[in-house]
Enzyme design. Structure first.
Site, mmCIF file in Angstrom:
data_model
loop_
_atom_site.group_PDB
_atom_site.id
_atom_site.type_symbol
_atom_site.label_atom_id
_atom_site.label_comp_id
_atom_site.label_asym_id
_atom_site.label_seq_id
_atom_site.Cartn_x
_atom_site.Cartn_y
_atom_site.Cartn_z
ATOM 1 N N CYS A 190 0.834 -1.194 0.000
ATOM 2 C CA CYS A 190 0.000 0.000 0.000
ATOM 3 C C CYS A 190 0.874 1.251 0.000
ATOM 4 O O CYS A 190 1.593 1.492 -0.948
ATOM 5 C CB CYS A 190 -0.980 -0.054 1.169
ATOM 6 S SG CYS A 190 -2.419 1.015 0.957
ATOM 7 N N GLU A 202 -1.374 -8.947 4.706
ATOM 8 C CA GLU A 202 -1.224 -9.071 6.166
ATOM 9 C C GLU A 202 -2.560 -8.989 6.897
ATOM 10 O O GLU A 202 -2.630 -9.302 8.085
ATOM 11 C CB GLU A 202 -0.253 -8.004 6.696
ATOM 12 C CG GLU A 202 -0.824 -6.586 6.844
ATOM 13 C CD GLU A 202 -0.815 -5.790 5.554
ATOM 14 O OE1 GLU A 202 -0.640 -6.392 4.475
ATOM 15 O OE2 GLU A 202 -0.997 -4.557 5.626
ATOM 16 N N HIS A 258 -3.588 -5.773 0.837
ATOM 17 C CA HIS A 258 -2.988 -6.068 2.142
ATOM 18 C C HIS A 258 -3.034 -7.554 2.486
ATOM 19 O O HIS A 258 -3.965 -8.011 3.157
ATOM 20 C CB HIS A 258 -3.742 -5.302 3.232
ATOM 21 C CG HIS A 258 -3.548 -3.823 3.172
ATOM 22 N ND1 HIS A 258 -2.491 -3.181 3.787
ATOM 23 C CD2 HIS A 258 -4.257 -2.860 2.554
ATOM 24 C CE1 HIS A 258 -2.571 -1.888 3.563
ATOM 25 N NE2 HIS A 258 -3.634 -1.664 2.814
#
Lengths: 233, 80
Positions: A86, A208, A206
């Protein structure tokens, strides 16, 4: 694998990234403040998401010139592995460590939604737990994720296999003009790119955010597991 | 010496912001508006007395930080 997460003023996704790294490594990643002028001994540097320096001037433009970027550049030149997610991807392009740029989303809106990513190649430290063509779900949340580069750069990225991920339908079909599957309007539906040595990867979504069933899935976990396998020592 | 740096998206780079503003102008009844492009103006107060040197400095700043040459072009002009 020793991982470090760089924190700039305005970074806000470093804790999520730490969770993902802790899940796969079993140890706490090091947090590195942007004003540092040295990196500790690391296998992986992560530039997480957020709004570094309030997105002043251009997203990632100020962070790309922060003091910590000098040792990160040396780390990259020495063949170090770097993941930018990002805002981290925006910083890597602004720093010239990855080609292209991220423009305002095609439809102007800030997007916060899930997307599906097609893995374009599996022989990289970031994608080795997938097969080429695999599709996984990843949340995205950004206002400026519209990847662009000049035609020659795009051709070079495609010819040299440096596109890591593309926005796709759940069945793996890529349709650049379809805002459902390529929500920010990225050229060639590019969601993530690699450096020439395949050791630096930048991506807008993302991974994560999906590393635990409690988060709603583990779709992003293979990226981190693959890094641990590749960088174990 | 004051130098003005104007940063614009390169020709051919889609400017969704400009497009939206163009659409709004049309809705407001302003006819005859073609393409609308939005850029950024940066004024620099420089410790220089020579206009050429001031511009040279501003050019270097634009290349190094103020503009992203992957997507933007810039123009510098001495204004005071």
């Amino acid at each position: 694998m020793k991982a470090g997460i760089v924190v700039f003023p305005g970074t806000n996704r470093e804790r999520d990234m730490a969770i993902a790294l802790r899940v796969v490594t079993g140890r706490e990643p090091v947090m590195i403040w942007h004003a540092e002028t040295d990196l500790p001994d690391l296998d992986l540097v992560v530039l997480p998401g957020g709004f570094s320096y309030g997105d002043y001037l251009r997203c990632g433009a100020m962070a790309a010139h922060a003091p910590i970027m000098a040792p990160i550049r040396r780390f990259a030149e020495a063949g170090g592995h770097i993941l930018g997610v990002c805002n981290g991807f925006q910083i890597l392009t602004e720093a010239g460590l990855l080609p292209g740029a991220l423009l305002r989303n095609g439809a102007l809106r800030f997007l916060s939604q899930d997307c599906h990513l097609r893995v374009e190649r599996s022989d990289t430290p970031f994608t080795r737990r997938w097969n080429a063509g695999d599709v996984f779900r990843a949340p995205l949340a950004h206002g400026d994720g519209n990847y662009i580069a000049d035609d020659a750069t795009i051709r070079d990225l495609e010819d040299s296999g440096r596109i890591a991920f593309r926005y796709a339908r759940p069945d793996g079909r890529v349709d650049e003009g379809d805002r459902q599957t390529n929500p920010n309007g990225s050229v060639k539906a590019i969601a993530g790119v690699l450096s020439a040595n395949l050791r630096i990867c930048g991506m807008m979504p993302h991974p994560e955010d999906l590393v635990d069933p409690l988060m709603g899935g583990e779709d992003g976990k293979p990226l981190f597991e693959g890094l641990v396998e590749a960088l174990v020592r | 010496m004051k130098v003005r740096v104007t940063v614009m998206l390169k020709d051919g780079v889609l400017d969704p912001q400009g497009k939206a503003v163009g659409h709004a102008l049309h809705v407001l009844g302003f006819g005859g508006v073609g393409e609308v492009r939005i850029g950024r103006v940066i004024e620099l107060e420089l410790d220089e007395t020579d206009p050429a040197a001031a511009r040279e400095k501003a050019d270097a700043m634009a290349r190094g930080l103020l503009a992203n040459l992957v997507i933007e072009d810039f123009v510098t002009e001495v204004v005071a």
